[in-house]
Design an enzyme around this catalytic site. Structure first.
Site, PDB file in Angstrom:
ATOM      1  CB  SER A  31      -0.932   0.015   1.220  1.00 47.93           C
ATOM      2  OG  SER A  31      -0.197  -0.068   2.426  1.00 47.93           O
ATOM      3  N   GLY A  49      -8.477  -6.266   6.395  1.00 45.03           N
ATOM      4  CA  GLY A  49      -7.618  -6.394   5.221  1.00 45.03           C
ATOM      5  C   GLY A  49      -6.174  -6.171   5.639  1.00 45.03           C
ATOM      6  CB  CYS A  50      -4.401  -7.472   8.611  1.00 43.87           C
ATOM      7  SG  CYS A  50      -4.461  -9.267   8.412  1.00 43.87           S
ATOM      8  N   GLY A  51      -3.389  -7.700   5.313  1.00 44.97           N
ATOM      9  CA  GLY A  51      -2.223  -8.069   4.517  1.00 44.97           C
ATOM     10  C   GLY A  51      -1.312  -9.016   5.268  1.00 44.97           C
ATOM     11  CB  THR A  61      -6.345 -11.220   5.354  1.00 41.95           C
ATOM     12  OG1 THR A  61      -6.078 -11.253   3.951  1.00 41.95           O
ATOM     13  CG2 THR A  61      -5.769 -12.483   5.990  1.00 41.95           C
ATOM     14  CG  LEU A  62     -11.573 -12.156   2.241  1.00 38.93           C
ATOM     15  CD1 LEU A  62     -12.366 -11.625   1.045  1.00 38.93           C
ATOM     16  CD2 LEU A  62     -12.412 -13.160   3.017  1.00 38.93           C
ATOM     17  CD  GLN A  73      -2.486 -10.413   1.888  1.00 35.33           C
ATOM     18  OE1 GLN A  73      -3.596 -10.255   2.410  1.00 35.33           O
ATOM     19  NE2 GLN A  73      -1.992  -9.543   1.011  1.00 35.33           N
ATOM     20  CB  CYS A  78      -0.764   1.899 -10.743  1.00 38.11           C
ATOM     21  SG  CYS A  78      -2.092   0.697 -10.914  1.00 38.11           S
TER      22      CYS A  78
END
Length: 393
Positions: free
Chosen positions: A136, A174-176, A196-197, A201, A360
């Protein structure tokens, strides 16, 4: 005149343009701008004409991935820094691309979409991220900060905004790979939970907790944000960094509702997300190849939603230029390790991610997208710092 030539003439003014050259497969050369060309683009094969008119970005992106478009000289970032300045004028037929642009926001589908990106492999990400494995926007306090130093700065900046105190509880949605919570536990002795999903991670975060002897303070969970409401958990602070982009516009209310369920009264919620100047359905190429289902919220819709939930907006900060610099660091690291990456993936994947990182960076440089951090309080809170001085001590 070929369609490719017509598109070049449509988007680029010959007299007011960074000079570059395009060489077509039949040998025809088109010079854009005045002076020595900064880069040279080669058109090696015909680009899908129907797709060009349906989605300019998808057609050009796939053409680069398939080497129909290539660089004869110069850097890909320099090309995209010019091209993406025209992104607002690109053709996009949302009706024809509805299945790609408007995907299901169900729990099952969003898990599939998220893991398709983040479970590519920890070994892959470790080649071009820094040692913290922070994926991030970093925070460059000094011109000569390394990427690692800037990521540490970012985490410190966020933790100061949360005004943490020993014994508080902190949820990271969403802690990575978990570095933010690790730093929070070390510096502030808070009790943290990261959800997190991504299985990769999750496993790496659990490993880090053990390595740092922080089992007393931290817990990693494979959990969807939608399950917070029934978790019976409560937190003094909630943070979410780079996760809102995966929620989808239809689920913003649901996301805030779940945050509200677990956040204590007068608690703080820091939301860090890529933002658009206005509401948009998203870029077709990015949605097909990089972030399936990804949607970039506008700043105004998120602030408005917070207000509707009786949340007070305490602080808003744009970090757009910091993300531009972060992405250039990632892009540089990626190119330095491209031989290793080429041993892991095929050429089309390698070119796809090169295009993703450089595009990006160019998008942030052009102001096509932004990065915002918002600090909300749940209800009125008169016990917080009254100035921003605590952020810079």
């Amino acid at each position: 005149m070929s369609l490719e030539s017509m598109i070049i003439k449509k988007y680029f003014n010959k007299n007011n343009q960074t000079p570059f050259k395009v060489i077509f497969k039949d040998g025809k050369v088109v010079d854009i701008g005045n002076g020595n060309p900064k880069f040279v683009i080669k058109v090696n094969d015909n680009i899908d004409k129907k797709l060009l008119l349906t989605s300019t970005s998808l057609a050009l992106g796939e053409a680069y991935m398939d080497k129909k478009l290539d660089m004869e000289s110069g850097d890909l970032y320099d090309v995209l820094d010019i091209v993406l300045g025209k992104l607002d004028t690109f053709d996009v037929n949302e009706s024809a691309l509805s299945k790609l642009i408007f995907t299901s926001t169900s729990k099952k589908n969003q898990k599939k979409e998220v893991t398709s990106h983040y479970d590519i492999g920890n070994n892959f990400y470790s080649l071009w991220l820094d040692e913290t494995m922070s994926y991030s926007c970093a925070y460059f306090k000094n011109e000569d900060d390394t990427l690692y130093e800037a990521q540490i700065n970012k985490i410190d900046h966020i933790l100061k905004k949360l005004q943490l105190k020993e014994g508080m509880s902190l949820l990271d949605i969403g802690c990575g790979w978990g570095y933010l919570l690790i730093e929070a536990a070390k510096k502030y002795k808070v009790n943290g939970v990261g959800i997190t999903l991504s299985e990769q991670q999750y496993l790496k975060f659990k490993e880090r907790i053990k390595e740092e002897n922080l089992e007393k303070y931290l817990t990693a969970e494979l959990m969807d944000y939608r399950d917070l409401e029934k978790s019976k958990l409560k937190f003094d602070r909630v943070v979410s960094v780079g996760m809102l982009e995966h929620v989808g516009r239809d689920n913003y209310d649901l996301f805030f509702k779940n945050v509200d369920t677990v956040l204590k009264e007068q608690g703080l919620f820091l939301l860090h997300f890529i933002s658009g100047r206005k509401e948009n359905s998203g870029d077709p190429w990015i949605k097909k190849y990089i972030f399936p289902g990804g949607v970039i919220p506008s700043l105004r819709e998120i602030i408005s939603l917070g207000s509707e939930m009786n949340y007070y907006t305490l602080d808003v900060e744009s970090l757009r230029r910091h993300y531009h610099k972060t992405l250039l660091c990632w892009y540089d690291n990626y190119k330095k390790n491209i031989d290793k990456i080429s041993n892991m993936f095929d050429e089309r994947f390698v070119r796809m991610w090169e295009l993703y990182l450089s595009s990006c960076a160019a998008s942030f440089n052009n102001g096509m997208i932004d990065l915002h951090q918002i600090v909300f309080s749940k209800g009125n809170n008169n016990t917080l710092e009254i100035t921003r001085q605590h952020l810079y001590k």
